[in-house]
Write a protein that holds these residues in place. Structure first.
Motif, PDB file in Angstrom:
ATOM      1  N   GLN A  45       0.827  -1.209   0.000  1.00 24.60           N
ATOM      2  CA  GLN A  45       0.000   0.000   0.000  1.00 24.60           C
ATOM      3  C   GLN A  45       0.864   1.264   0.000  1.00 24.60           C
ATOM      4  O   GLN A  45       0.581   2.234  -0.724  1.00 24.60           O
ATOM      5  CB  GLN A  45      -0.910   0.017   1.228  1.00 24.60           C
ATOM      6  CG  GLN A  45      -2.072  -0.949   1.177  1.00 24.60           C
ATOM      7  CD  GLN A  45      -2.928  -0.839   2.430  1.00 24.60           C
ATOM      8  OE1 GLN A  45      -3.571   0.165   2.661  1.00 24.60           O
ATOM      9  NE2 GLN A  45      -2.914  -1.889   3.241  1.00 24.60           N
ATOM     10  N   ALA A  46       1.908   1.269   0.835  1.00 24.47           N
ATOM     11  CA  ALA A  46       2.782   2.438   0.898  1.00 24.47           C
ATOM     12  C   ALA A  46       3.411   2.720  -0.462  1.00 24.47           C
ATOM     13  O   ALA A  46       3.494   3.879  -0.903  1.00 24.47           O
ATOM     14  CB  ALA A  46       3.865   2.217   1.957  1.00 24.47           C
ATOM     15  N   ALA A  47       3.873   1.667  -1.148  1.00 23.83           N
ATOM     16  CA  ALA A  47       4.473   1.844  -2.474  1.00 23.83           C
ATOM     17  C   ALA A  47       3.451   2.383  -3.478  1.00 23.83           C
ATOM     18  O   ALA A  47       3.765   3.242  -4.311  1.00 23.83           O
ATOM     19  CB  ALA A  47       5.044   0.511  -2.960  1.00 23.83           C
ATOM     20  N   ALA A  48       2.214   1.893  -3.384  1.00 19.05           N
ATOM     21  CA  ALA A  48       1.175   2.339  -4.317  1.00 19.05           C
ATOM     22  C   ALA A  48       0.834   3.812  -4.116  1.00 19.05           C
ATOM     23  O   ALA A  48       0.654   4.564  -5.085  1.00 19.05           O
ATOM     24  CB  ALA A  48      -0.076   1.482  -4.117  1.00 19.05           C
ATOM     25  N   ILE A  49       0.749   4.242  -2.868  1.00 20.84           N
ATOM     26  CA  ILE A  49       0.445   5.646  -2.579  1.00 20.84           C
ATOM     27  C   ILE A  49       1.568   6.542  -3.096  1.00 20.84           C
ATOM     28  O   ILE A  49       1.322   7.607  -3.675  1.00 20.84           O
ATOM     29  CB  ILE A  49       0.211   5.834  -1.070  1.00 20.84           C
ATOM     30  CG1 ILE A  49      -1.048   5.069  -0.641  1.00 20.84           C
ATOM     31  CG2 ILE A  49       0.073   7.310  -0.705  1.00 20.84           C
ATOM     32  CD1 ILE A  49      -1.198   4.911   0.857  1.00 20.84           C
ATOM     33  N   ALA A  50       2.817   6.101  -2.916  1.00 17.45           N
ATOM     34  CA  ALA A  50       3.949   6.872  -3.436  1.00 17.45           C
ATOM     35  C   ALA A  50       3.885   6.981  -4.960  1.00 17.45           C
ATOM     36  O   ALA A  50       4.236   8.021  -5.540  1.00 17.45           O
ATOM     37  CB  ALA A  50       5.264   6.215  -3.012  1.00 17.45           C
ATOM     38  N   LEU A  51       3.396   5.922  -5.627  1.00 13.73           N
ATOM     39  CA  LEU A  51       3.307   5.946  -7.081  1.00 13.73           C
ATOM     40  C   LEU A  51       2.285   6.983  -7.554  1.00 13.73           C
ATOM     41  O   LEU A  51       2.457   7.560  -8.637  1.00 13.73           O
ATOM     42  CB  LEU A  51       2.936   4.553  -7.600  1.00 13.73           C
ATOM     43  CG  LEU A  51       2.853   4.376  -9.122  1.00 13.73           C
ATOM     44  CD1 LEU A  51       4.156   4.775  -9.800  1.00 13.73           C
ATOM     45  CD2 LEU A  51       2.495   2.931  -9.465  1.00 13.73           C
ATOM     46  N   VAL A  52       1.244   7.237  -6.779  1.00 18.23           N
ATOM     47  CA  VAL A  52       0.297   8.292  -7.142  1.00 18.23           C
ATOM     48  C   VAL A  52       1.005   9.645  -7.181  1.00 18.23           C
ATOM     49  O   VAL A  52       0.781  10.462  -8.080  1.00 18.23           O
ATOM     50  CB  VAL A  52      -0.892   8.332  -6.162  1.00 18.23           C
ATOM     51  CG1 VAL A  52      -1.782   9.555  -6.416  1.00 18.23           C
ATOM     52  CG2 VAL A  52      -1.717   7.053  -6.272  1.00 18.23           C
ATOM     53  N   ALA A  53       1.877   9.897  -6.190  1.00 12.68           N
ATOM     54  CA  ALA A  53       2.613  11.161  -6.155  1.00 12.68           C
ATOM     55  C   ALA A  53       3.638  11.246  -7.287  1.00 12.68           C
ATOM     56  O   ALA A  53       3.848  12.316  -7.877  1.00 12.68           O
ATOM     57  CB  ALA A  53       3.291  11.330  -4.804  1.00 12.68           C
ATOM     58  N   ALA A  57      -2.178   1.935 -12.614  1.00 11.37           N
ATOM     59  CA  ALA A  57      -1.281   0.953 -12.010  1.00 11.37           C
ATOM     60  C   ALA A  57      -1.203   1.133 -10.502  1.00 11.37           C
ATOM     61  O   ALA A  57      -1.187   0.154  -9.741  1.00 11.37           O
ATOM     62  CB  ALA A  57       0.109   1.065 -12.642  1.00 11.37           C
ATOM     63  N   ALA A  58      -1.168   2.386 -10.051  1.00 13.35           N
ATOM     64  CA  ALA A  58      -1.128   2.658  -8.611  1.00 13.35           C
ATOM     65  C   ALA A  58      -2.394   2.168  -7.921  1.00 13.35           C
ATOM     66  O   ALA A  58      -2.343   1.615  -6.808  1.00 13.35           O
ATOM     67  CB  ALA A  58      -0.942   4.155  -8.372  1.00 13.35           C
ATOM     68  N   GLN A  59      -3.545   2.345  -8.572  1.00 17.95           N
ATOM     69  CA  GLN A  59      -4.799   1.897  -7.970  1.00 17.95           C
ATOM     70  C   GLN A  59      -4.855   0.371  -7.877  1.00 17.95           C
ATOM     71  O   GLN A  59      -5.357  -0.182  -6.896  1.00 17.95           O
ATOM     72  CB  GLN A  59      -5.991   2.417  -8.781  1.00 17.95           C
ATOM     73  CG  GLN A  59      -6.091   3.926  -8.893  1.00 17.95           C
ATOM     74  CD  GLN A  59      -6.038   4.630  -7.551  1.00 17.95           C
ATOM     75  OE1 GLN A  59      -6.929   4.488  -6.723  1.00 17.95           O
ATOM     76  NE2 GLN A  59      -4.986   5.399  -7.340  1.00 17.95           N
ATOM     77  N   VAL A  60      -4.342  -0.307  -8.887  1.00 16.99           N
ATOM     78  CA  VAL A  60      -4.291  -1.770  -8.850  1.00 16.99           C
ATOM     79  C   VAL A  60      -3.398  -2.228  -7.704  1.00 16.99           C
ATOM     80  O   VAL A  60      -3.751  -3.135  -6.926  1.00 16.99           O
ATOM     81  CB  VAL A  60      -3.782  -2.329 -10.199  1.00 16.99           C
ATOM     82  CG1 VAL A  60      -3.480  -3.831 -10.080  1.00 16.99           C
ATOM     83  CG2 VAL A  60      -4.810  -2.079 -11.296  1.00 16.99           C
ATOM     84  N   LEU A  61      -2.234  -1.603  -7.573  1.00 17.75           N
ATOM     85  CA  LEU A  61      -1.303  -1.975  -6.514  1.00 17.75           C
ATOM     86  C   LEU A  61      -1.898  -1.676  -5.136  1.00 17.75           C
ATOM     87  O   LEU A  61      -1.769  -2.487  -4.202  1.00 17.75           O
ATOM     88  CB  LEU A  61       0.004  -1.199  -6.702  1.00 17.75           C
ATOM     89  CG  LEU A  61       1.243  -1.672  -5.943  1.00 17.75           C
ATOM     90  CD1 LEU A  61       1.603  -3.092  -6.323  1.00 17.75           C
ATOM     91  CD2 LEU A  61       2.409  -0.730  -6.193  1.00 17.75           C
ATOM     92  N   LEU A  62      -2.551  -0.534  -5.000  1.00 18.02           N
ATOM     93  CA  LEU A  62      -3.171  -0.193  -3.719  1.00 18.02           C
ATOM     94  C   LEU A  62      -4.278  -1.182  -3.377  1.00 18.02           C
ATOM     95  O   LEU A  62      -4.415  -1.606  -2.221  1.00 18.02           O
ATOM     96  CB  LEU A  62      -3.734   1.230  -3.789  1.00 18.02           C
ATOM     97  CG  LEU A  62      -4.356   1.787  -2.502  1.00 18.02           C
ATOM     98  CD1 LEU A  62      -3.348   1.802  -1.361  1.00 18.02           C
ATOM     99  CD2 LEU A  62      -4.888   3.195  -2.758  1.00 18.02           C
ATOM    100  N   GLY A  63      -5.073  -1.579  -4.371  1.00 18.72           N
ATOM    101  CA  GLY A  63      -6.117  -2.567  -4.117  1.00 18.72           C
ATOM    102  C   GLY A  63      -5.543  -3.911  -3.700  1.00 18.72           C
ATOM    103  O   GLY A  63      -6.068  -4.569  -2.789  1.00 18.72           O
ATOM    104  N   ALA A  64      -4.442  -4.325  -4.332  1.00 21.03           N
ATOM    105  CA  ALA A  64      -3.830  -5.610  -3.984  1.00 21.03           C
ATOM    106  C   ALA A  64      -3.279  -5.587  -2.561  1.00 21.03           C
ATOM    107  O   ALA A  64      -3.449  -6.547  -1.796  1.00 21.03           O
ATOM    108  CB  ALA A  64      -2.714  -5.934  -4.984  1.00 21.03           C
ATOM    109  N   GLY A  65      -2.611  -4.499  -2.196  1.00 18.85           N
ATOM    110  CA  GLY A  65      -2.089  -4.400  -0.836  1.00 18.85           C
ATOM    111  C   GLY A  65      -3.185  -4.392   0.207  1.00 18.85           C
ATOM    112  O   GLY A  65      -3.081  -5.047   1.255  1.00 18.85           O
TER     113      GLY A  65
END
Length: 428
Positions: A319-327, A337-345
């Motif tokens: 989740q932390a990595a996905a939130i950073a990808l949004v920024a 891609a960030a939303q997919v990663l955040l959902g998976a986490g």
């Protein structure tokens, strides 16, 4: 795809008055409660896209802290109601609490659809928070009651999957309706239908499950009387501080919903300021809970086989990595891609934390422990709204995103250091 209950699972033993524990023995009621929780999730999904955009376009709220007051109102009331939902369901039964939650939900869709001021939006989210605290908490407790200890992770995965897939589907539908018919009132008519159907099913078809918890408690040969004597204050202390696993789960749940408040209230604003259309924002807003919802059908089951702790730790870091990808990202593909990663986490974390509470808490006080855990978890909505809004106003939207990413990574480290494995078959 959901993981089926293995055919080799032995038939559960009947408890008092012929009550049987297990998913197979209680399948019709379990499926019904999954459907009811999908309607609960849909009530939340009607707001995910529309309210962040309404704040400025319809009510002229440009300050992020002011615009996020609806999330603060929702999170604070839901958190407090979660606590009382567990206590009330122990005292009066699960079904009356569920029905009361749906009654409170009935006026909610009309208030943002036709309300003349932002105060109506705040009031609607107070009612929504109370309703969600009663209905979602009770469906969680009822499924834990029915499932018994063997398939608790799978049960929580299916429960949360239903709720968040409905959030995703409703967010996508309301994004389309808003694009075609405007932000009000069309997107909120779905919520009115959900509330009516949820109340009807809960009143007429859902059955009480408190007897299943009593049957499970009676089957435990030792400690039942001692556990029954625990006060609510003692349960709060255990769940919040003294028990390493319960307290680690409580803080992780709070941080998880803190970052969900960011996704709910700040991400749509970021995407809009970067030039995405309402329909594109709707797709992104639906993608995250869709992956979250679908993933939970697997991750809850997976935690029954590999244990809870490592899935939670990994999920928080993802989740932390996905939130950073949004920024860091720019444009629809990177944000998707960030939303997919955040959902998976989030899928790794969400049902597994509930399973931890079910593992550790004795059936005599489990409903109250679930209420305390959900008090902390949904308090994250209020904390996230305050934190993200304040940081965005003082510095920037991107600064708010980076702040929450750092907190989420730190929460994963706390789980790794403090939580012990709780699955009965995986404890060493």
């Amino acid at each position: 795809m959901s993981a089926p209950v293995p055919a080799s699972t032995p038939a559960p033993s009947p408890g008092p008055a012929g009550i049987r524990l297990g998913l197979a023995a209680n399948l019709p009621q379990f499926v019904l409660l999954v459907a009811v929780n999908a309607l609960v999730g849909g009530m939340l999904g009607q707001e995910r896209i529309t309210l962040p955009l309404l704040a400025e376009s319809a009510f002229g709220l440009s300050a992020h802290t002011a615009a996020l007051t609806y999330i603060l109102a929702f999170g604070a009331t839901k958190a407090i109601t979660n606590f009382f939902a567990g206590t009330l369901s122990d005292a009066f039964g699960r079904k009356p609490v569920l029905v009361a939650g749906w009654l409170i939900a009935l006026p909610v869709p009309a208030m943002p659809a036709w309300g003349p001021s932002w105060a109506w939006i705040i009031a609607a989210n107070v009612l929504l928070g109370i309703s969600q605290g009663l209905t979602w908490s009770t469906t969680v407790i009822m499924k834990i009651d029915l499932a018994g200890p063997e398939r608790r992770g799978l049960a929580m995965g299916l429960n949360e999957a239903a709720g968040y897939l409905a959030v995703a589907a409703t967010a996508l539908a309301t994004g389309y309706l808003a694009e075609v018919y405007g932000l009000r009132p069309a997107p909120f008519l779905l919520g009115a239908a959900y509330a009516a159907l949820g109340l009807g099913l809960s009143t007429l078809v859902v059955r009480e499950t408190r007897g299943h918890a009593r049957a499970e408690a009676a089957a435990r040969p030792t400690g039942g009387h001692h556990h029954a004597e625990l006060s609510t204050r003692q349960i709060v202390w255990r769940t919040s501080i003294s028990d390493r696993s319960l307290s680690a789960a409580s803080q992780a749940g709070m941080v998880n919903n803190l970052n969900d408040a960011l996704a709910w209230g700040i991400f749509p604003v970021i995407f809009a300021t970067r030039g995405l259309s309402v329909a594109q924002i709707g797709v992104l807003g639906a993608l995250y809970p869709a992956i979250w919802g679908l993933g939970q059908t697997v991750t809850g089951w997976w935690s029954d086989h590999v244990g809870r702790k490592h899935l939670i730790t990994t999920g928080m870091l993802v989740q932390a990595a996905a939130i950073a990808l949004v920024a860091l990202g720019e444009g629809f593909p990177a944000w998707a891609a960030a939303q997919v990663l955040l959902g998976a986490g989030t899928a790794l974390v969400y049902p597994t934390l509930l399973a931890v509470v079910g593992d550790v808490a004795h059936p005599a006080w489990r409903a109250r422990a679930v209420g305390v855990y959900r008090l902390w978890r949904d308090g994250g909505f209020a904390l996230g709204a305050l934190l993200a809004g304040t940081v965005a106003d003082l510095w920037s939207l991107e600064a708010a995103v980076w702040t929450v990413a750092a907190l989420t990574a730190a929460s994963g480290a706390v789980v790794a250091a403090r939580m012990t494995e709780t699955h009965p078959e995986k404890i060493r």
